[in-house]
Design a protein around this motif. Structure first.
Motif, PDB file in Angstrom:
ATOM      1  N   ARG A 123     -13.055-112.535  82.843  1.00  0.00           N
ATOM      2  CA  ARG A 123     -12.646-111.768  83.795  1.00  0.00           C
ATOM      3  C   ARG A 123     -11.312-113.005  83.659  1.00  0.00           C
ATOM      4  NH1 ARG A 123     -15.426-111.234  88.144  1.00  0.00           N
ATOM      5  NH2 ARG A 123     -15.888-113.212  88.629  1.00  0.00           N
ATOM      6  N   GLN A 124     -11.133-114.205  84.152  1.00  0.00           N
ATOM      7  CA  GLN A 124     -10.388-115.112  83.714  1.00  0.00           C
ATOM      8  C   GLN A 124      -9.395-114.919  82.611  1.00  0.00           C
ATOM      9  OE1 GLN A 124      -9.055-117.656  85.659  1.00  0.00           O
ATOM     10  NE2 GLN A 124      -7.840-118.493  85.092  1.00  0.00           N
ATOM     11  N   ALA A 125      -9.605-114.471  80.748  1.00  0.00           N
ATOM     12  CA  ALA A 125      -9.196-114.196  80.169  1.00  0.00           C
ATOM     13  C   ALA A 125      -7.969-112.593  80.495  1.00  0.00           C
ATOM     14  CB  ALA A 125      -9.916-113.482  78.949  1.00  0.00           C
ATOM     15  N   SER A 126      -8.526-111.114  80.946  1.00  0.00           N
ATOM     16  CA  SER A 126      -7.709-110.429  81.166  1.00  0.00           C
ATOM     17  C   SER A 126      -6.821-110.676  82.109  1.00  0.00           C
ATOM     18  CB  SER A 126      -9.179-109.481  82.076  1.00  0.00           C
ATOM     19  OG  SER A 126      -9.400-109.453  83.551  1.00  0.00           O
ATOM     20  N   TYR A 127      -7.597-110.937  83.224  1.00  0.00           N
ATOM     21  CA  TYR A 127      -5.681-111.811  83.801  1.00  0.00           C
ATOM     22  C   TYR A 127      -4.984-112.854  83.263  1.00  0.00           C
ATOM     23  CZ  TYR A 127      -8.513-110.943  88.362  1.00  0.00           C
ATOM     24  OH  TYR A 127      -9.759-110.105  89.446  1.00  0.00           O
ATOM     25  N   ALA A 128      -5.632-113.637  82.662  1.00  0.00           N
ATOM     26  CA  ALA A 128      -4.452-114.578  81.836  1.00  0.00           C
ATOM     27  C   ALA A 128      -4.029-113.283  80.380  1.00  0.00           C
ATOM     28  CB  ALA A 128      -5.101-115.373  81.137  1.00  0.00           C
ATOM     29  N   GLY A 129      -4.577-112.600  80.160  1.00  0.00           N
ATOM     30  CA  GLY A 129      -3.856-111.926  78.961  1.00  0.00           C
ATOM     31  C   GLY A 129      -2.980-110.480  78.751  1.00  0.00           C
ATOM     32  N   ASN A 130      -2.732-110.100  80.678  1.00  0.00           N
ATOM     33  CA  ASN A 130      -2.586-109.135  81.439  1.00  0.00           C
ATOM     34  C   ASN A 130      -3.132-108.132  80.610  1.00  0.00           C
ATOM     35  OD1 ASN A 130      -1.845-108.143  83.421  1.00  0.00           O
ATOM     36  ND2 ASN A 130       0.799-107.849  82.357  1.00  0.00           N
ATOM     37  N   ILE A 131      -4.504-107.959  80.319  1.00  0.00           N
ATOM     38  CA  ILE A 131      -4.942-107.070  79.292  1.00  0.00           C
ATOM     39  C   ILE A 131      -6.104-106.167  80.393  1.00  0.00           C
ATOM     40  CG2 ILE A 131      -4.861-107.420  77.615  1.00  0.00           C
ATOM     41  CD1 ILE A 131      -7.287-109.280  77.113  1.00  0.00           C
ATOM     42  N   ASP A 132      -6.660-105.336  80.148  1.00  0.00           N
ATOM     43  CA  ASP A 132      -8.155-104.645  80.977  1.00  0.00           C
ATOM     44  C   ASP A 132      -8.840-105.089  80.824  1.00  0.00           C
ATOM     45  OD1 ASP A 132      -9.175-102.072  82.418  1.00  0.00           O
ATOM     46  OD2 ASP A 132      -9.648-101.526  80.820  1.00  0.00           O
ATOM     47  N   PRO A 133     -10.206-105.418  81.906  1.00  0.00           N
ATOM     48  CA  PRO A 133     -11.426-106.519  81.850  1.00  0.00           C
ATOM     49  C   PRO A 133     -12.297-105.427  80.692  1.00  0.00           C
ATOM     50  CG  PRO A 133     -10.779-105.657  83.820  1.00  0.00           C
ATOM     51  CD  PRO A 133      -9.946-105.475  82.700  1.00  0.00           C
ATOM     52  N   ASP A 134     -11.937-104.443  80.470  1.00  0.00           N
ATOM     53  CA  ASP A 134     -12.609-103.584  79.339  1.00  0.00           C
ATOM     54  C   ASP A 134     -12.655-103.965  78.194  1.00  0.00           C
ATOM     55  OD1 ASP A 134     -13.806-101.985  81.531  1.00  0.00           O
ATOM     56  OD2 ASP A 134     -12.737-100.232  81.170  1.00  0.00           O
ATOM     57  N   ASP A 135     -11.157-104.823  77.714  1.00  0.00           N
ATOM     58  CA  ASP A 135     -10.848-105.059  75.913  1.00  0.00           C
ATOM     59  C   ASP A 135     -11.531-106.558  76.567  1.00  0.00           C
ATOM     60  OD1 ASP A 135      -9.996-102.046  76.199  1.00  0.00           O
ATOM     61  OD2 ASP A 135      -8.047-103.369  76.856  1.00  0.00           O
ATOM     62  N   VAL A 136     -12.137-106.630  76.833  1.00  0.00           N
ATOM     63  CA  VAL A 136     -13.104-108.177  77.331  1.00  0.00           C
ATOM     64  C   VAL A 136     -14.068-108.231  76.576  1.00  0.00           C
ATOM     65  CG1 VAL A 136     -13.000-110.975  77.252  1.00  0.00           C
ATOM     66  CG2 VAL A 136     -10.942-108.905  77.794  1.00  0.00           C
ATOM     67  N   GLU A 137     -14.545-108.976  75.606  1.00  0.00           N
ATOM     68  CA  GLU A 137     -15.877-108.893  75.485  1.00  0.00           C
ATOM     69  C   GLU A 137     -16.200-110.419  75.813  1.00  0.00           C
ATOM     70  OE1 GLU A 137     -19.449-108.330  71.851  1.00  0.00           O
ATOM     71  OE2 GLU A 137     -17.685-106.734  72.349  1.00  0.00           O
ATOM     72  N   VAL A 138     -17.064-111.035  76.153  1.00  0.00           N
ATOM     73  CA  VAL A 138     -17.659-112.622  76.368  1.00  0.00           C
ATOM     74  C   VAL A 138     -18.946-112.795  76.094  1.00  0.00           C
ATOM     75  CG1 VAL A 138     -17.774-114.816  77.552  1.00  0.00           C
ATOM     76  CG2 VAL A 138     -15.615-113.297  77.835  1.00  0.00           C
ATOM     77  N   ARG A 139     -19.260-113.956  74.818  1.00  0.00           N
ATOM     78  CA  ARG A 139     -20.505-114.072  74.857  1.00  0.00           C
ATOM     79  C   ARG A 139     -20.962-115.832  74.793  1.00  0.00           C
ATOM     80  NH1 ARG A 139     -21.752-109.974  69.857  1.00  0.00           N
ATOM     81  NH2 ARG A 139     -22.221-108.110  70.166  1.00  0.00           N
ATOM     82  N   VAL A 140     -21.889-116.083  75.338  1.00  0.00           N
ATOM     83  CA  VAL A 140     -22.342-117.115  75.821  1.00  0.00           C
ATOM     84  C   VAL A 140     -23.637-117.877  75.503  1.00  0.00           C
ATOM     85  CG1 VAL A 140     -21.978-119.433  77.950  1.00  0.00           C
ATOM     86  CG2 VAL A 140     -20.825-117.640  78.065  1.00  0.00           C
ATOM     87  N   SER A 141     -23.550-119.357  74.570  1.00  0.00           N
ATOM     88  CA  SER A 141     -24.124-119.491  73.524  1.00  0.00           C
ATOM     89  C   SER A 141     -25.074-120.847  74.812  1.00  0.00           C
ATOM     90  CB  SER A 141     -24.354-119.562  72.294  1.00  0.00           C
ATOM     91  OG  SER A 141     -23.161-120.197  71.977  1.00  0.00           O
ATOM     92  N   ARG A 142     -25.900-121.493  73.520  1.00  0.00           N
ATOM     93  CA  ARG A 142     -26.250-123.229  74.196  1.00  0.00           C
ATOM     94  C   ARG A 142     -25.000-124.217  74.648  1.00  0.00           C
ATOM     95  NH1 ARG A 142     -29.775-125.912  75.658  1.00  0.00           N
ATOM     96  NH2 ARG A 142     -30.509-128.008  74.894  1.00  0.00           N
ATOM     97  N   ARG A 143     -23.806-123.746  72.977  1.00  0.00           N
ATOM     98  CA  ARG A 143     -22.926-124.614  73.284  1.00  0.00           C
ATOM     99  C   ARG A 143     -21.334-124.354  73.515  1.00  0.00           C
ATOM    100  NH1 ARG A 143     -24.327-129.476  74.361  1.00  0.00           N
ATOM    101  NH2 ARG A 143     -26.335-130.177  73.660  1.00  0.00           N
ATOM    102  N   SER A 144     -21.495-122.534  73.275  1.00  0.00           N
ATOM    103  CA  SER A 144     -19.961-122.057  72.896  1.00  0.00           C
ATOM    104  C   SER A 144     -19.342-120.613  73.767  1.00  0.00           C
ATOM    105  CB  SER A 144     -19.524-121.948  71.685  1.00  0.00           C
ATOM    106  OG  SER A 144     -20.279-120.494  71.405  1.00  0.00           O
ATOM    107  N   ALA A 145     -18.606-120.488  74.092  1.00  0.00           N
ATOM    108  CA  ALA A 145     -18.584-118.704  74.471  1.00  0.00           C
ATOM    109  C   ALA A 145     -17.215-118.996  74.014  1.00  0.00           C
ATOM    110  CB  ALA A 145     -17.602-119.185  76.315  1.00  0.00           C
ATOM    111  N   SER A 146     -17.705-117.604  73.582  1.00  0.00           N
ATOM    112  CA  SER A 146     -17.244-116.445  72.718  1.00  0.00           C
ATOM    113  C   SER A 146     -16.390-115.479  72.920  1.00  0.00           C
ATOM    114  CB  SER A 146     -17.614-116.254  71.350  1.00  0.00           C
ATOM    115  OG  SER A 146     -17.047-115.134  70.623  1.00  0.00           O
ATOM    116  N   VAL A 147     -14.912-115.377  73.170  1.00  0.00           N
ATOM    117  CA  VAL A 147     -14.368-114.327  74.044  1.00  0.00           C
ATOM    118  C   VAL A 147     -13.697-113.640  72.775  1.00  0.00           C
ATOM    119  CG1 VAL A 147     -12.082-113.465  75.655  1.00  0.00           C
ATOM    120  CG2 VAL A 147     -13.533-116.289  76.135  1.00  0.00           C
ATOM    121  N   ARG A 148     -13.856-112.200  72.975  1.00  0.00           N
ATOM    122  CA  ARG A 148     -13.219-111.152  71.890  1.00  0.00           C
ATOM    123  C   ARG A 148     -13.195-110.447  72.803  1.00  0.00           C
ATOM    124  NH1 ARG A 148     -17.531-108.306  67.951  1.00  0.00           N
ATOM    125  NH2 ARG A 148     -16.078-106.913  69.061  1.00  0.00           N
TER     126      ARG A 148
END
Length: 193
Positions: A123-148
């Protein structure tokens, strides 16, 4: 450490680490089946009946005569048993981890599922980039958060703004263990509707 803090630490540990009871149950069932089989073989031998698989006397003779078997198969069998044993020891000693992170708090224990963190970052990435939330995919692992991000065709994406917003949000959360953001924008854009 107060008793309240000790209680919180115990709750956090229980909620962030998975028990090994599933593996213990499987191993116990296997051991029970092997013991039941051996007991059945012994009873059948005492009654003078034919063995189901191997008679206890033949098992004993086979163990005693192991030096007469070809060396390579015996070594391979020994290595396989040793590897299985090593895996079981490592699994029993290492702690299992659930997909959760801890947020700092003085008054309570706060444990957050990784999917909740991923949803907030998306949600934060879609607001900051002014893009549709459906265009953002986030995966959280133990030490990193990958935002595609897969932008709609013809739309420009400010990767730096998104990375700054996501990093700032993670710094505010102060998760334990700490998360580091990686933002990537796919080159192939999806066709806009």
């Amino acid at each position: 450490m107060t008793s309240e803090q000790a209680t919180y630490a115990r709750v956090i540990r229980r909620e962030t680490h998975s028990p090994r009871s599933g593996l213990a149950i499987v191993l116990a069932v296997i051991l029970i089946l092997v013991c039941a089989w051996l007991g059945t073989e012994i009873v059948l031998a005492l009654l003078g009946r034919p063995a189901l698989l191997v008679a206890p006397v033949d098992m004993g003779r086979g163990v005693v005569a192991i030096g007469r078997y070809p060396t390579v198969p015996v070594i391979i069998a020994g290595v396989i048993v040793a590897i299985i044993g090593l895996i079981l020891v490592v699994v029993s000693v290492s702690a299992g981890r659930r997909a959760r992170h801890v947020l700092p708090s003085q008054r309570s224990a706060i444990v957050v599922d990784d999917e909740v963190i991923a949803s907030a970052l998306a949600r934060q990435a879609s607001y900051a980039g002014n893009i549709d939330p459906d265009d953002v995919e986030v995966r959280v692992s133990r030490r990193s958060a990958s935002v595609r991000i897969r932008p709609t065709s013809g739309q420009s994406v400010d990767k730096d703004a998104i990375e700054h917003a996501v990093t700032e949000m993670l710094e505010r959360y102060q998760t334990a263990p700490a998360l580091h953001a990686r933002v990537s924008v796919q080159k192939e854009a999806k066709v806009g509707a």
